[in-house]
Design a protein around this motif. Structure first.
Motif, PDB file in Angstrom:
ATOM      1  N   PRO A 110       0.781  -1.209  -0.006  1.00  0.00           N
ATOM      2  CA  PRO A 110       0.093   0.073  -0.109  1.00  0.00           C
ATOM      3  C   PRO A 110       0.865   1.318  -0.045  1.00  0.00           C
ATOM      4  O   PRO A 110       0.321   2.188  -0.243  1.00  0.00           O
ATOM      5  CB  PRO A 110      -0.840  -0.079   1.385  1.00  0.00           C
ATOM      6  N   SER A 111       2.099   1.219   0.553  1.00  0.00           N
ATOM      7  CA  SER A 111       2.911   2.445   0.366  1.00  0.00           C
ATOM      8  C   SER A 111       4.278   2.171  -0.241  1.00  0.00           C
ATOM      9  O   SER A 111       4.810   0.973  -0.332  1.00  0.00           O
ATOM     10  CB  SER A 111       3.112   2.976   1.721  1.00  0.00           C
ATOM     11  N   ILE A 112       4.766   3.239  -0.925  1.00  0.00           N
ATOM     12  CA  ILE A 112       6.235   3.202  -1.491  1.00  0.00           C
ATOM     13  C   ILE A 112       7.079   4.222  -0.663  1.00  0.00           C
ATOM     14  O   ILE A 112       6.884   5.218  -0.402  1.00  0.00           O
ATOM     15  CB  ILE A 112       5.819   3.499  -2.730  1.00  0.00           C
ATOM     16  N   ASN A 113       8.248   3.514  -0.624  1.00  0.00           N
ATOM     17  CA  ASN A 113       9.449   4.480   0.301  1.00  0.00           C
ATOM     18  C   ASN A 113      10.314   5.248  -0.887  1.00  0.00           C
ATOM     19  O   ASN A 113       9.726   5.437  -1.885  1.00  0.00           O
ATOM     20  CB  ASN A 113      10.248   3.645   0.975  1.00  0.00           C
ATOM     21  N   GLY A 114      11.066   5.910  -0.294  1.00  0.00           N
ATOM     22  CA  GLY A 114      11.826   7.020  -1.161  1.00  0.00           C
ATOM     23  C   GLY A 114      12.592   6.242  -2.552  1.00  0.00           C
ATOM     24  O   GLY A 114      12.947   7.063  -3.388  1.00  0.00           O
ATOM     25  N   TYR A 115      12.860   4.989  -2.302  1.00  0.00           N
ATOM     26  CA  TYR A 115      13.635   4.161  -3.647  1.00  0.00           C
ATOM     27  C   TYR A 115      12.778   3.592  -4.450  1.00  0.00           C
ATOM     28  O   TYR A 115      13.175   2.720  -5.208  1.00  0.00           O
ATOM     29  CB  TYR A 115      14.407   3.267  -2.958  1.00  0.00           C
ATOM     30  N   GLY A 116      11.389   3.784  -4.513  1.00  0.00           N
ATOM     31  CA  GLY A 116      10.412   3.260  -5.445  1.00  0.00           C
ATOM     32  C   GLY A 116      10.129   1.723  -4.922  1.00  0.00           C
ATOM     33  O   GLY A 116       9.274   1.320  -5.724  1.00  0.00           O
ATOM     34  N   ALA A 117      10.479   1.407  -3.861  1.00  0.00           N
ATOM     35  CA  ALA A 117      10.162   0.045  -3.453  1.00  0.00           C
ATOM     36  C   ALA A 117       9.089   0.230  -2.395  1.00  0.00           C
ATOM     37  O   ALA A 117       8.805   1.179  -1.650  1.00  0.00           O
ATOM     38  CB  ALA A 117      11.327  -0.898  -2.806  1.00  0.00           C
ATOM     39  N   ALA A 118       8.297  -0.884  -2.132  1.00  0.00           N
ATOM     40  CA  ALA A 118       7.255  -0.946  -1.027  1.00  0.00           C
ATOM     41  C   ALA A 118       8.217  -0.851   0.466  1.00  0.00           C
ATOM     42  O   ALA A 118       8.949  -1.539   0.435  1.00  0.00           O
ATOM     43  CB  ALA A 118       6.545  -2.364  -1.244  1.00  0.00           C
ATOM     44  N   ALA A 119       7.533  -0.150   1.071  1.00  0.00           N
ATOM     45  CA  ALA A 119       7.869   0.277   2.441  1.00  0.00           C
ATOM     46  C   ALA A 119       7.282  -0.924   3.278  1.00  0.00           C
ATOM     47  O   ALA A 119       8.116  -1.492   4.153  1.00  0.00           O
ATOM     48  CB  ALA A 119       7.052   1.536   2.914  1.00  0.00           C
ATOM     49  N   TYR A 120       6.166  -1.725   3.060  1.00  0.00           N
ATOM     50  CA  TYR A 120       5.598  -2.869   3.531  1.00  0.00           C
ATOM     51  C   TYR A 120       4.864  -3.506   2.898  1.00  0.00           C
ATOM     52  O   TYR A 120       4.400  -3.027   1.880  1.00  0.00           O
ATOM     53  CB  TYR A 120       5.321  -2.614   5.041  1.00  0.00           C
ATOM     54  N   PHE A 121       4.232  -4.817   3.211  1.00  0.00           N
ATOM     55  CA  PHE A 121       3.331  -5.731   2.508  1.00  0.00           C
ATOM     56  C   PHE A 121       2.268  -5.730   3.320  1.00  0.00           C
ATOM     57  O   PHE A 121       2.456  -5.957   4.408  1.00  0.00           O
ATOM     58  CB  PHE A 121       3.980  -6.768   1.872  1.00  0.00           C
ATOM     59  N   GLU A 122       1.006  -5.836   2.823  1.00  0.00           N
ATOM     60  CA  GLU A 122       0.019  -6.436   3.532  1.00  0.00           C
ATOM     61  C   GLU A 122      -0.469  -7.774   2.938  1.00  0.00           C
ATOM     62  O   GLU A 122      -0.349  -7.855   1.766  1.00  0.00           O
ATOM     63  CB  GLU A 122      -1.380  -5.550   3.197  1.00  0.00           C
ATOM     64  N   MET A 123      -0.737  -8.797   3.723  1.00  0.00           N
ATOM     65  CA  MET A 123      -1.297 -10.043   3.215  1.00  0.00           C
ATOM     66  C   MET A 123      -2.464 -10.203   3.760  1.00  0.00           C
ATOM     67  O   MET A 123      -2.796 -10.126   5.065  1.00  0.00           O
ATOM     68  CB  MET A 123      -0.022 -11.234   3.593  1.00  0.00           C
ATOM     69  N   ILE A 124      -3.303 -10.997   3.069  1.00  0.00           N
ATOM     70  CA  ILE A 124      -4.837 -10.712   3.432  1.00  0.00           C
ATOM     71  C   ILE A 124      -5.028 -12.744   3.208  1.00  0.00           C
ATOM     72  O   ILE A 124      -4.765 -13.297   2.280  1.00  0.00           O
ATOM     73  CB  ILE A 124      -5.734 -10.616   2.224  1.00  0.00           C
ATOM     74  N   PHE A 125      -5.575 -13.324   4.389  1.00  0.00           N
ATOM     75  CA  PHE A 125      -5.923 -14.537   4.335  1.00  0.00           C
ATOM     76  C   PHE A 125      -7.250 -14.817   4.621  1.00  0.00           C
ATOM     77  O   PHE A 125      -7.966 -13.628   5.348  1.00  0.00           O
ATOM     78  CB  PHE A 125      -5.144 -15.060   5.624  1.00  0.00           C
ATOM     79  N   GLU A 126      -7.745 -15.947   4.349  1.00  0.00           N
ATOM     80  CA  GLU A 126      -9.240 -16.127   4.904  1.00  0.00           C
ATOM     81  C   GLU A 126      -9.273 -17.609   5.644  1.00  0.00           C
ATOM     82  O   GLU A 126      -8.547 -18.298   5.320  1.00  0.00           O
ATOM     83  CB  GLU A 126     -10.300 -15.993   3.766  1.00  0.00           C
ATOM     84  N   ARG A 127     -10.221 -17.706   6.481  1.00  0.00           N
ATOM     85  CA  ARG A 127     -10.658 -18.882   7.157  1.00  0.00           C
ATOM     86  C   ARG A 127     -12.034 -19.179   6.963  1.00  0.00           C
ATOM     87  O   ARG A 127     -13.001 -18.408   6.891  1.00  0.00           O
ATOM     88  CB  ARG A 127     -10.316 -18.994   8.456  1.00  0.00           C
ATOM     89  N   ASP A 128     -12.277 -20.424   6.624  1.00  0.00           N
ATOM     90  CA  ASP A 128     -13.663 -21.067   6.505  1.00  0.00           C
ATOM     91  C   ASP A 128     -14.549 -20.711   7.888  1.00  0.00           C
ATOM     92  O   ASP A 128     -13.800 -21.099   8.896  1.00  0.00           O
ATOM     93  CB  ASP A 128     -13.955 -22.564   6.089  1.00  0.00           C
ATOM     94  N   ALA A 129     -15.805 -20.121   7.862  1.00  0.00           N
ATOM     95  CA  ALA A 129     -16.437 -20.179   8.994  1.00  0.00           C
ATOM     96  C   ALA A 129     -16.865 -21.278   9.818  1.00  0.00           C
ATOM     97  O   ALA A 129     -17.058 -22.435   9.050  1.00  0.00           O
ATOM     98  CB  ALA A 129     -17.545 -18.862   8.849  1.00  0.00           C
TER      99      ALA A 129
END
Length: 51
Positions: A32-51
């Motif tokens: 979701p964000s990019i640091n000053g070097y054009g690379a991602a500052a962090y990653f978001e990972m989305i998971f799901e579980r059956d209810a």
């Protein structure tokens, strides 16, 4: 993420495998964000579980 090596600090593939062992399904990874070097500052990972 290391700005010099451009590799994540944590092994995201291992994180996906670890969560899968707990019954979670990997859905998406995005940077979701990019640091000053054009690379991602962090990653978001989305998971799901059956209810």
């Amino acid at each position: 993420m290391s700005t010099m090596r451009r590799r994540p600090k944590e092994d995201y593939q291992q994180i996906i495998h670890d969560y899968a062992k707990e019954g979670l399904k990997f859905i998406q990874i995005f940077a979701p964000s990019i640091n000053g070097y054009g690379a991602a500052a962090y990653f978001e990972m989305i998971f799901e579980r059956d209810a």
